[in-house]
Motif scaffolding. Structure first.
Motif, mmCIF file in Angstrom:
data_model
loop_
_atom_site.group_PDB
_atom_site.id
_atom_site.type_symbol
_atom_site.label_atom_id
_atom_site.label_comp_id
_atom_site.label_asym_id
_atom_site.label_seq_id
_atom_site.Cartn_x
_atom_site.Cartn_y
_atom_site.Cartn_z
ATOM 1 N N PRO A 1 0.835 -1.215 0.000
ATOM 2 C CA PRO A 1 0.000 0.000 0.000
ATOM 3 C C PRO A 1 0.865 1.259 0.000
ATOM 4 C CG PRO A 1 -0.474 -1.385 1.925
ATOM 5 C CD PRO A 1 0.647 -2.012 1.195
ATOM 6 N N VAL A 2 0.383 2.266 -0.692
ATOM 7 C CA VAL A 2 1.069 3.553 -0.729
ATOM 8 C C VAL A 2 0.563 4.419 0.424
ATOM 9 C CG1 VAL A 2 1.581 3.467 -3.200
ATOM 10 C CG2 VAL A 2 -0.580 4.452 -2.420
ATOM 11 N N PRO A 3 1.283 5.495 0.770
ATOM 12 C CA PRO A 3 0.893 6.326 1.917
ATOM 13 C C PRO A 3 -0.567 6.798 1.946
ATOM 14 C CG PRO A 3 3.120 6.858 1.297
ATOM 15 C CD PRO A 3 2.602 5.892 0.250
ATOM 16 N N PRO A 4 -1.172 7.208 0.813
ATOM 17 C CA PRO A 4 -2.592 7.601 0.920
ATOM 18 C C PRO A 4 -3.493 6.459 1.382
ATOM 19 C CG PRO A 4 -1.674 8.380 -1.155
ATOM 20 C CD PRO A 4 -0.646 7.475 -0.534
ATOM 21 N N GLN A 5 -3.173 5.246 0.949
ATOM 22 C CA GLN A 5 -3.966 4.101 1.377
ATOM 23 C C GLN A 5 -3.768 3.827 2.871
ATOM 24 O OE1 GLN A 5 -2.289 1.629 -1.813
ATOM 25 N NE2 GLN A 5 -4.405 1.030 -2.294
ATOM 26 N N ILE A 6 -2.551 3.946 3.329
ATOM 27 C CA ILE A 6 -2.268 3.733 4.751
ATOM 28 C C ILE A 6 -2.992 4.779 5.595
ATOM 29 C CG2 ILE A 6 -0.439 3.750 6.494
ATOM 30 C CD1 ILE A 6 1.413 2.610 4.242
ATOM 31 N N ALA A 7 -2.951 6.044 5.159
ATOM 32 C CA ALA A 7 -3.646 7.112 5.891
ATOM 33 C C ALA A 7 -5.152 6.861 5.923
ATOM 34 C CB ALA A 7 -3.345 8.467 5.259
ATOM 35 N N THR A 8 -5.704 6.397 4.808
ATOM 36 C CA THR A 8 -7.141 6.115 4.742
ATOM 37 C C THR A 8 -7.497 4.945 5.657
ATOM 38 O OG1 THR A 8 -7.197 6.954 2.479
ATOM 39 C CG2 THR A 8 -9.064 5.616 3.180
ATOM 40 N N LEU A 9 -6.640 3.952 5.712
ATOM 41 C CA LEU A 9 -6.884 2.824 6.622
ATOM 42 C C LEU A 9 -6.822 3.264 8.084
ATOM 43 C CD1 LEU A 9 -4.916 0.017 4.767
ATOM 44 C CD2 LEU A 9 -7.410 0.158 5.077
ATOM 45 N N TRP A 10 -5.897 4.161 8.418
ATOM 46 C CA TRP A 10 -5.835 4.690 9.784
ATOM 47 C C TRP A 10 -7.111 5.454 10.124
ATOM 48 C CZ3 TRP A 10 -3.041 3.791 13.952
ATOM 49 C CH2 TRP A 10 -1.820 3.135 13.811
ATOM 50 N N LEU A 11 -7.598 6.270 9.177
ATOM 51 C CA LEU A 11 -8.841 7.004 9.411
ATOM 52 C C LEU A 11 -9.999 6.019 9.587
ATOM 53 C CD1 LEU A 11 -10.341 9.725 9.617
ATOM 54 C CD2 LEU A 11 -10.701 9.575 7.141
ATOM 55 N N ALA A 12 -10.035 4.989 8.756
ATOM 56 C CA ALA A 12 -11.086 3.971 8.881
ATOM 57 C C ALA A 12 -11.046 3.341 10.264
ATOM 58 C CB ALA A 12 -10.916 2.899 7.804
#
Length: 148
Positions: free
Chosen positions: A10-21
């Motif tokens: 996963p790229v950083p935007p995906q990781i950030a979105t997963l953290w928000l989720a």
């Protein structure tokens, strides 16, 4: 011969979105569990005027917990596509800021269950909003190109 689908990291935007989720789903679940632990009191604590608070800071609201849960589920789905993560993070952050601003300006909100009104809830939503916007902006350059 069938080519196996290789999952990429996963790229950083995906990781950030997963953290928000994770944050949103955790908040929703914790809100539901807090309310269920006190179920014997009355169902009136699901409404904003009831004065029911989590830790004495965060107002309990069934509607807001459902929205957090649905938004967290949407974030999990969006995280599957790096191209959609940055717009999702930015839109979610702006939406939270708009709700907080509306709650501060409007004395009697149309949908009081969805508007954070206690100071703890306001700060929580401001932090979530700024975190989502910052994460979206900070990770925008890491989006994959459409060919990946």
């Amino acid at each position: 011969m069938h080519q196996a689908h290789i999952r990429s990291k996963p790229v950083p935007p995906q990781i950030a979105t997963l953290w928000l989720a994770g944050a949103l789903i955790s908040l929703a679940c914790f809100g539901f569990l807090t309310r269920l632990a006190r179920y014997v009191d009355s169902l009136a604590t699901w409404i904003p005027a009831s004065g029911s608070f989590r830790f004495g800071l965060f107002h309990l609201s069934l509607a807001l917990n459902v929205v957090h849960l649905l938004l967290g589920a949407a974030a999990l789905i969006v995280a599957g596509s790096a191209a959609h993560c940055v717009p999702f993070l930015a839109t979610t952050g702006v939406a939270f800021l708009v709700l907080v601003g509306y709650g501060q300006l409007e004395v009697h909100p149309i949908l009081p269950d969805l508007i954070p009104t206690s100071s703890g809830s306001i700060w929580l939503h401001v932090v979530l909003a700024l975190s989502a916007i910052t994460a979206g902006l900070a990770t925008a350059r890491h989006q994959r190109s459409p060919s990946h």
